[in-house]
Motif scaffolding. Structure first.
Motif, PDB file in Angstrom:
ATOM      1  N   ARG A 172      44.821  29.146  11.645  1.00 18.97           N
ATOM      2  CA  ARG A 172      45.582  29.949  10.233  1.00 18.97           C
ATOM      3  C   ARG A 172      46.998  30.165   9.961  1.00 18.97           C
ATOM      4  NH1 ARG A 172      40.869  34.361   8.218  1.00 18.97           N
ATOM      5  NH2 ARG A 172      39.626  32.417   8.228  1.00 18.97           N
ATOM      6  N   ARG A 173      47.337  31.136  11.312  1.00 18.98           N
ATOM      7  CA  ARG A 173      48.819  30.889  11.499  1.00 18.98           C
ATOM      8  C   ARG A 173      49.622  29.667  11.550  1.00 18.98           C
ATOM      9  NH1 ARG A 173      52.691  30.837  16.000  1.00 18.98           N
ATOM     10  NH2 ARG A 173      50.608  30.051  17.528  1.00 18.98           N
ATOM     11  N   ILE A 174      49.040  28.528  12.248  1.00 16.11           N
ATOM     12  CA  ILE A 174      49.628  27.167  12.287  1.00 16.11           C
ATOM     13  C   ILE A 174      50.118  26.406  11.385  1.00 16.11           C
ATOM     14  CG2 ILE A 174      49.192  25.240  13.383  1.00 16.11           C
ATOM     15  CD1 ILE A 174      47.838  25.870  15.665  1.00 16.11           C
ATOM     16  N   LYS A 175      48.355  27.089  10.390  1.00 18.43           N
ATOM     17  CA  LYS A 175      48.519  26.298   9.060  1.00 18.43           C
ATOM     18  C   LYS A 175      49.995  27.030   7.673  1.00 18.43           C
ATOM     19  CE  LYS A 175      43.810  24.564   8.541  1.00 18.43           C
ATOM     20  NZ  LYS A 175      42.707  24.478   8.092  1.00 18.43           N
ATOM     21  N   LEU A 176      49.773  28.621   7.942  1.00 21.21           N
ATOM     22  CA  LEU A 176      50.843  29.116   7.517  1.00 21.21           C
ATOM     23  C   LEU A 176      51.944  28.682   7.848  1.00 21.21           C
ATOM     24  CD1 LEU A 176      51.745  31.450   5.299  1.00 21.21           C
ATOM     25  CD2 LEU A 176      51.334  33.104   7.046  1.00 21.21           C
ATOM     26  N   ALA A 177      52.394  28.740   8.918  1.00 22.45           N
ATOM     27  CA  ALA A 177      53.878  28.268   9.445  1.00 22.45           C
ATOM     28  C   ALA A 177      53.737  27.278   9.469  1.00 22.45           C
ATOM     29  CB  ALA A 177      53.942  28.543  11.144  1.00 22.45           C
ATOM     30  N   TYR A 194      47.265  19.933  18.048  1.00 22.17           N
ATOM     31  CA  TYR A 194      47.263  20.536  16.862  1.00 22.17           C
ATOM     32  C   TYR A 194      48.810  20.672  16.514  1.00 22.17           C
ATOM     33  CZ  TYR A 194      43.022  23.339  17.677  1.00 22.17           C
ATOM     34  OH  TYR A 194      41.451  23.036  17.848  1.00 22.17           O
ATOM     35  N   TYR A 195      49.586  19.976  17.165  1.00 23.80           N
ATOM     36  CA  TYR A 195      50.722  20.114  16.651  1.00 23.80           C
ATOM     37  C   TYR A 195      51.169  18.658  16.643  1.00 23.80           C
ATOM     38  CZ  TYR A 195      51.323  25.114  16.915  1.00 23.80           C
ATOM     39  OH  TYR A 195      51.512  26.413  17.945  1.00 23.80           O
TER      40      TYR A 195
END
Length: 305
Positions: A2-7, A151-152
């Motif tokens: 979720r943190r990755i999606k928000l960033a 993931y990136y």
């Protein structure tokens, strides 16, 4: 996640704003990097050690700052260059736990602060090359085998559109069994078979998406440990370098990174063997397998019957 999606969402919004410093170098890179992607517990450490024996390649031990650095560079692009470099090199501070290197911000900040090429491509290339030259007299290409990079992928492609990609695939059941053996104290929720299965499925789906954007070399763990010379020749051809037989002698060179001293990496000091293939049959219970049915269609698609 979720943190990755928000960033990522915030970073995409920032893409519509004027950018003070470019992502890509105007002069280009002398050599493009390469990235080995996958689910983790898939033989990435073994492949890392093999490729590191090649005279023209350098691959560091795992790092966890690359994706964050790309996002932060884009988000904080309004800063003056010195302060932006403080943000980027701040990711390299050992206390952050963002890598397993014997390397810190103070070893690269001065060079980045004074560079004429103020682009993200150059910054990341300089970080990897500077660390590489601490460990190797000379090399032409650097690569990375950190599973977290999976993931990136959008970030990696945005900065290095000409990079070469390799996906290291292993039977999902063996991956789940390996995560389970690692234990919750070391691997957290991924030690739970169902969570590990979800993680494996995500990695494979990311590979399928990346296939539509660029050429990705698929290497199977099972082939790497049963016919290593053949598979390493494929990798070298993909990277545009000549195969070197000493890559199979990786176990004669003891790596210095602390992570390689951990018990789960003991096999990198031994010749390649196929003893781990099918380990799930002994390590996963019927209950474990029932929680991993999410993998079934992809296991079948990739002929893991």
């Amino acid at each position: 996640m979720r943190r990755i999606k928000l960033a990522r969402t915030l970073q995409r919004i920032s893409d519509f704003l004027p950018r003070k410093y470019p992502v890509k170098s105007k002069t280009g890179l002398a050599e493009q990097p390469f990235f080995v992607l996958g689910s983790g517990r898939n033989g990435s450490t073994l492949l890392n050690r093999m490729l590191n024996q090649h005279s023209g390649l350098f691959l560091p031990s795992e790092q966890y700052f690359l994706g964050n650095s790309i996002i932060k560079y884009k988000l904080y692009n309004f800063l003056i260059w010195r302060d932006l470099m403080k943000v980027i090199t701040g990711e390299l501070m050992p206390v952050t736990g963002s890598h397993t290197w014997d390397f810190g911000a103070e070893e690269i900040f001065g060079e980045l602060n004074g560079t004429n090429d103020k682009s993200l491509q150059n910054v990341l290339d300089a970080i990897f090359r500077t660390y590489g030259l601490k460990n190797k007299v000379a090399f032409s290409q650097w690569g990375d085998t950190t599973p977290l990079n999976t993931y990136y992928i959008p970030e990696l492609v945005s900065v290095f559109p000409k990079a070469r990609f390799i996906f290291l695939l292993r039977d999902g059941r063996d991956v789940v069994a390996s995560y389970k053996r690692g234990g919750e104290a070391y691997l957290g929720k991924l030690a739970e078979p169902q969570q590990a299965a979800i993680h494996w499925v995500h990695a494979v789906k990311e590979y399928q998406k990346l296939q539509k954007q660029t050429e990705v070399l698929l290497i199977r763990y099972e082939d790497l440990v049963t016919q290593p010379e053949v598979e390493l020749m494929k990798v070298c051809d993909h990277l545009g370098v000549a195969y070197e037989p000493n890559m199979l002698s990786y176990h004669h060179t003891a790596p210095t990174a602390p992570m390689y001293q951990e018990p789960q990496h003991a096999k990198i000091l031994k010749p390649v063997d196929a003893s781990s293939i099918g380990s799930w049959k002994d390590d996963l219970s019927t209950h474990d397998l029932q929680g991993c049915t999410i993998m079934n269609s992809l296991l079948s698609k990739f002929d893991y019957q």
